[in-house]
Design a protein around this motif. Structure first.
Motif, PDB file in Angstrom:
ATOM      1  N   MET A 181      11.944  12.338  14.318  1.00 23.69           N
ATOM      2  CA  MET A 181      10.617  11.817  14.616  1.00 23.69           C
ATOM      3  C   MET A 181      10.322  10.599  13.733  1.00 23.69           C
ATOM      4  O   MET A 181      10.769  10.534  12.592  1.00 23.69           O
ATOM      5  N   LYS A 182       9.556   9.677  14.308  1.00 23.27           N
ATOM      6  CA  LYS A 182       9.168   8.510  13.509  1.00 23.27           C
ATOM      7  C   LYS A 182       7.887   8.822  12.733  1.00 23.27           C
ATOM      8  O   LYS A 182       6.893   9.268  13.314  1.00 23.27           O
ATOM      9  N   VAL A 183       7.931   8.557  11.446  1.00 18.34           N
ATOM     10  CA  VAL A 183       6.793   8.828  10.576  1.00 18.34           C
ATOM     11  C   VAL A 183       6.231   7.497  10.093  1.00 18.34           C
ATOM     12  O   VAL A 183       6.968   6.659   9.569  1.00 18.34           O
ATOM     13  N   VAL A 184       4.929   7.303  10.284  1.00 19.21           N
ATOM     14  CA  VAL A 184       4.295   6.087   9.796  1.00 19.21           C
ATOM     15  C   VAL A 184       3.746   6.364   8.406  1.00 19.21           C
ATOM     16  O   VAL A 184       2.946   7.288   8.213  1.00 19.21           O
ATOM     17  N   PHE A 185       4.203   5.571   7.448  1.00 26.49           N
ATOM     18  CA  PHE A 185       3.826   5.828   6.058  1.00 26.49           C
ATOM     19  C   PHE A 185       3.772   4.510   5.286  1.00 26.49           C
ATOM     20  O   PHE A 185       4.609   3.627   5.498  1.00 26.49           O
ATOM     21  N   ASP A 186       2.797   4.405   4.405  1.00 28.25           N
ATOM     22  CA  ASP A 186       2.691   3.244   3.519  1.00 28.25           C
ATOM     23  C   ASP A 186       2.320   3.769   2.128  1.00 28.25           C
ATOM     24  O   ASP A 186       1.292   4.445   1.977  1.00 28.25           O
ATOM     25  N   GLU A 187       3.151   3.477   1.138  1.00 28.11           N
ATOM     26  CA  GLU A 187       2.945   4.087  -0.193  1.00 28.11           C
ATOM     27  C   GLU A 187       1.607   3.676  -0.829  1.00 28.11           C
ATOM     28  O   GLU A 187       1.146   4.343  -1.759  1.00 28.11           O
ATOM     29  N   ARG A 188       0.957   2.643  -0.295  1.00 25.28           N
ATOM     30  CA  ARG A 188      -0.350   2.275  -0.852  1.00 25.28           C
ATOM     31  C   ARG A 188      -1.389   3.388  -0.688  1.00 25.28           C
ATOM     32  O   ARG A 188      -2.364   3.448  -1.435  1.00 25.28           O
ATOM     33  N   CYS A 189      -1.165   4.296   0.278  1.00 24.46           N
ATOM     34  CA  CYS A 189      -2.138   5.389   0.455  1.00 24.46           C
ATOM     35  C   CYS A 189      -2.088   6.381  -0.710  1.00 24.46           C
ATOM     36  O   CYS A 189      -2.944   7.255  -0.817  1.00 24.46           O
ATOM     37  N   LEU A 190      -1.087   6.227  -1.593  1.00 25.97           N
ATOM     38  CA  LEU A 190      -0.992   7.111  -2.768  1.00 25.97           C
ATOM     39  C   LEU A 190      -1.668   6.502  -4.001  1.00 25.97           C
ATOM     40  O   LEU A 190      -1.730   7.129  -5.056  1.00 25.97           O
ATOM     41  N   GLU A 191      -2.177   5.284  -3.861  1.00 20.67           N
ATOM     42  CA  GLU A 191      -2.664   4.555  -5.044  1.00 20.67           C
ATOM     43  C   GLU A 191      -3.994   5.072  -5.606  1.00 20.67           C
ATOM     44  O   GLU A 191      -4.270   4.905  -6.779  1.00 20.67           O
ATOM     45  N   TYR A 192      -4.821   5.656  -4.760  1.00 21.22           N
ATOM     46  CA  TYR A 192      -6.150   6.040  -5.251  1.00 21.22           C
ATOM     47  C   TYR A 192      -6.262   7.559  -5.383  1.00 21.22           C
ATOM     48  O   TYR A 192      -5.565   8.309  -4.689  1.00 21.22           O
ATOM     49  N   SER A 193      -7.132   8.003  -6.290  1.00 19.93           N
ATOM     50  CA  SER A 193      -7.456   9.438  -6.371  1.00 19.93           C
ATOM     51  C   SER A 193      -8.789   9.589  -7.083  1.00 19.93           C
ATOM     52  O   SER A 193      -9.241   8.680  -7.779  1.00 19.93           O
ATOM     53  N   LEU A 207     -14.944   4.479  -1.610  1.00 17.09           N
ATOM     54  CA  LEU A 207     -13.514   4.136  -1.577  1.00 17.09           C
ATOM     55  C   LEU A 207     -13.368   2.719  -1.050  1.00 17.09           C
ATOM     56  O   LEU A 207     -14.078   2.321  -0.121  1.00 17.09           O
ATOM     57  N   ASP A 208     -12.419   1.961  -1.640  1.00 17.66           N
ATOM     58  CA  ASP A 208     -12.189   0.591  -1.164  1.00 17.66           C
ATOM     59  C   ASP A 208     -11.873   0.599   0.327  1.00 17.66           C
ATOM     60  O   ASP A 208     -11.037   1.387   0.793  1.00 17.66           O
ATOM     61  N   PHE A 209     -12.503  -0.311   1.047  1.00 18.79           N
ATOM     62  CA  PHE A 209     -12.369  -0.343   2.501  1.00 18.79           C
ATOM     63  C   PHE A 209     -10.911  -0.539   2.927  1.00 18.79           C
ATOM     64  O   PHE A 209     -10.489  -0.047   3.971  1.00 18.79           O
ATOM     65  N   GLY A 210     -10.143  -1.243   2.111  1.00 15.95           N
ATOM     66  CA  GLY A 210      -8.732  -1.480   2.432  1.00 15.95           C
ATOM     67  C   GLY A 210      -7.944  -0.186   2.611  1.00 15.95           C
ATOM     68  O   GLY A 210      -7.095  -0.086   3.497  1.00 15.95           O
ATOM     69  N   TYR A 211      -8.230   0.818   1.790  1.00 15.62           N
ATOM     70  CA  TYR A 211      -7.535   2.103   1.909  1.00 15.62           C
ATOM     71  C   TYR A 211      -7.960   2.842   3.183  1.00 15.62           C
ATOM     72  O   TYR A 211      -7.153   3.514   3.827  1.00 15.62           O
ATOM     73  N   ILE A 212      -9.248   2.721   3.505  1.00 12.72           N
ATOM     74  CA  ILE A 212      -9.772   3.379   4.716  1.00 12.72           C
ATOM     75  C   ILE A 212      -9.089   2.768   5.945  1.00 12.72           C
ATOM     76  O   ILE A 212      -8.641   3.474   6.851  1.00 12.72           O
ATOM     77  N   LEU A 213      -8.973   1.448   5.925  1.00 10.64           N
ATOM     78  CA  LEU A 213      -8.362   0.709   7.040  1.00 10.64           C
ATOM     79  C   LEU A 213      -6.861   0.997   7.138  1.00 10.64           C
ATOM     80  O   LEU A 213      -6.297   1.053   8.236  1.00 10.64           O
ATOM     81  N   LEU A 214      -6.233   1.189   5.995  1.00 12.67           N
ATOM     82  CA  LEU A 214      -4.787   1.469   5.975  1.00 12.67           C
ATOM     83  C   LEU A 214      -4.477   2.767   6.740  1.00 12.67           C
ATOM     84  O   LEU A 214      -3.506   2.836   7.500  1.00 12.67           O
ATOM     85  N   SER A 215      -5.320   3.779   6.530  1.00 12.29           N
ATOM     86  CA  SER A 215      -5.090   5.063   7.193  1.00 12.29           C
ATOM     87  C   SER A 215      -5.295   4.925   8.711  1.00 12.29           C
ATOM     88  O   SER A 215      -4.552   5.516   9.504  1.00 12.29           O
ATOM     89  N   VAL A 216      -6.279   4.148   9.102  1.00 11.25           N
ATOM     90  CA  VAL A 216      -6.489   3.864  10.528  1.00 11.25           C
ATOM     91  C   VAL A 216      -5.246   3.171  11.094  1.00 11.25           C
ATOM     92  O   VAL A 216      -4.763   3.516  12.180  1.00 11.25           O
ATOM     93  N   GLY A 217      -4.721   2.202  10.335  1.00 15.60           N
ATOM     94  CA  GLY A 217      -3.545   1.444  10.785  1.00 15.60           C
ATOM     95  C   GLY A 217      -2.339   2.340  11.004  1.00 15.60           C
ATOM     96  O   GLY A 217      -1.564   2.153  11.949  1.00 15.60           O
ATOM     97  N   CYS A 218      -2.168   3.338  10.141  1.00 12.84           N
ATOM     98  CA  CYS A 218      -1.051   4.288  10.295  1.00 12.84           C
ATOM     99  C   CYS A 218      -1.217   5.089  11.586  1.00 12.84           C
ATOM    100  O   CYS A 218      -0.251   5.306  12.322  1.00 12.84           O
TER     101      CYS A 218
END
Ligand code: ZN
Length: 277
Positions: A1-13, A74-85
């Motif tokens: 299966m193809k998994v969409v992943f970007d390590e930037r989603c691990l940057e915030y907590s 949360l920074d909007f960029g992270y919110i948008l990144l998850s939508v993009g995935c």
């Protein structure tokens, strides 16, 4: 299966918050071990958000003009990144392994660790106007945001299995195109799988062109936020049932929602061992 992943989603907590980057890291290891391939998301334009959310609401997210104790700024960029995935997963029949989750975000509200509704935006980015689609939500919580977005839309069937009572308290009854299976705390795998097979029959009868799945691992017995009693072998059965369902659907995609057990890799391993499309 193809998994969409970007390590930037691990940057915030957020300190002591259950929705932490480790959850995603642990699931990623499972997917690597099972030999899946990984791809990056594309860029997300604002137009795709506005098919689902109100502009005022999106503007508030951008400027962090909101307050919710569960859903910190949360920074909007992270919110948008998850939508993009999620959008990328919809385009390639894949799995979006990302955070933040989305199914508690409605047209004009956030909550429950969710800001934008990833699965709704992704579905509407690939669905033509009269195409029939099903969103199957197997997170332990009711996807009140997804129901809010698609309520009354006869081309989109929303089906949710969830614990009730539990946050956010909705999903007690089925209404129009939203079919809810509220299940009590301490529901076992046996009962859960029976209900899931009922949901599968409804999906087959509706015969959608697209099947989108909100996948949460918080139905697992060791989850910290809910009280279902599903074990690893129950997740193997869930994976097998969904593998068969998606085989009969032209397009499908899966989006990660919740799951908060320390050993989230256990239900993830069960599921992805048998879900291999
Ligand atoms: Zn959940």
């Amino acid at each position: 299966m193809k998994v969409v992943f970007d390590e930037r989603c691990l940057e915030y907590s957020f300190p002591l918050h259950p929705e932490n980057p480790e959850r995603v890291e642990k699931i990623k290891l499972v997917l690597e071990e099972l030999g899946n391939s990984f791809v990056k998301p594309g860029k997300t334009g604002e137009n795709s958000l506005l098919k689902v959310h109100e502009k005022d609401f999106v503007d508030k997210l951008k400027t962090k003009d909101y307050f919710d104790p569960d859903t910190p700024k949360l920074d909007f960029g992270y919110i948008l990144l998850s939508v993009g995935c999620a959008i990328k997963a919809a385009k390639i029949n894949g799995f979006s392994l990302s955070r933040p989750p989305g199914h508690h975000a409605g047209k004009n509200f956030l909550g429950g660790f969710c800001y934008l509704n990833n699965i709704a935006i992704a579905l509407e980015s690939i669905r033509k106007e009269n195409e029939r689609a099903v969103i199957l939500d197997i997170d332990a919580h009711h996807g009140n945001g997804t129901e809010n977005i698609f309520f009354g839309n006869e081309n989109v069937l929303y089906i949710s299995l969830h614990q009730h009572p539990l946050y956010p308290g909705t999903g007690k009854e089925s209404r129009k195109n939203c079919i809810n299976f509220p299940l009590p705390p301490y529901t076992t795998g046996n009962i859960y799988l029976k209900i899931l097979l009922r949901a599968a029959k409804i999906i087959e009868r509706f015969s959608p062109k697209i099947l989108a799945i909100s996948l949460g691992f918080d139905t697992y017995e060791k989850d910290k936020l809910s009280q279902f009693l599903l074990k690893e072998n129950d997740f193997e059965m869930i994976g097998a049932i969904l593998n068969r369902l998606t085989a009969n659907t032209e397009k499908f995609f899966i989006v990660l929602e919740g799951g908060y057990a320390e050993d989230i890799e256990v239900p993830a391993y069960g599921f992805f061992k048998t879900f291999f499309r």
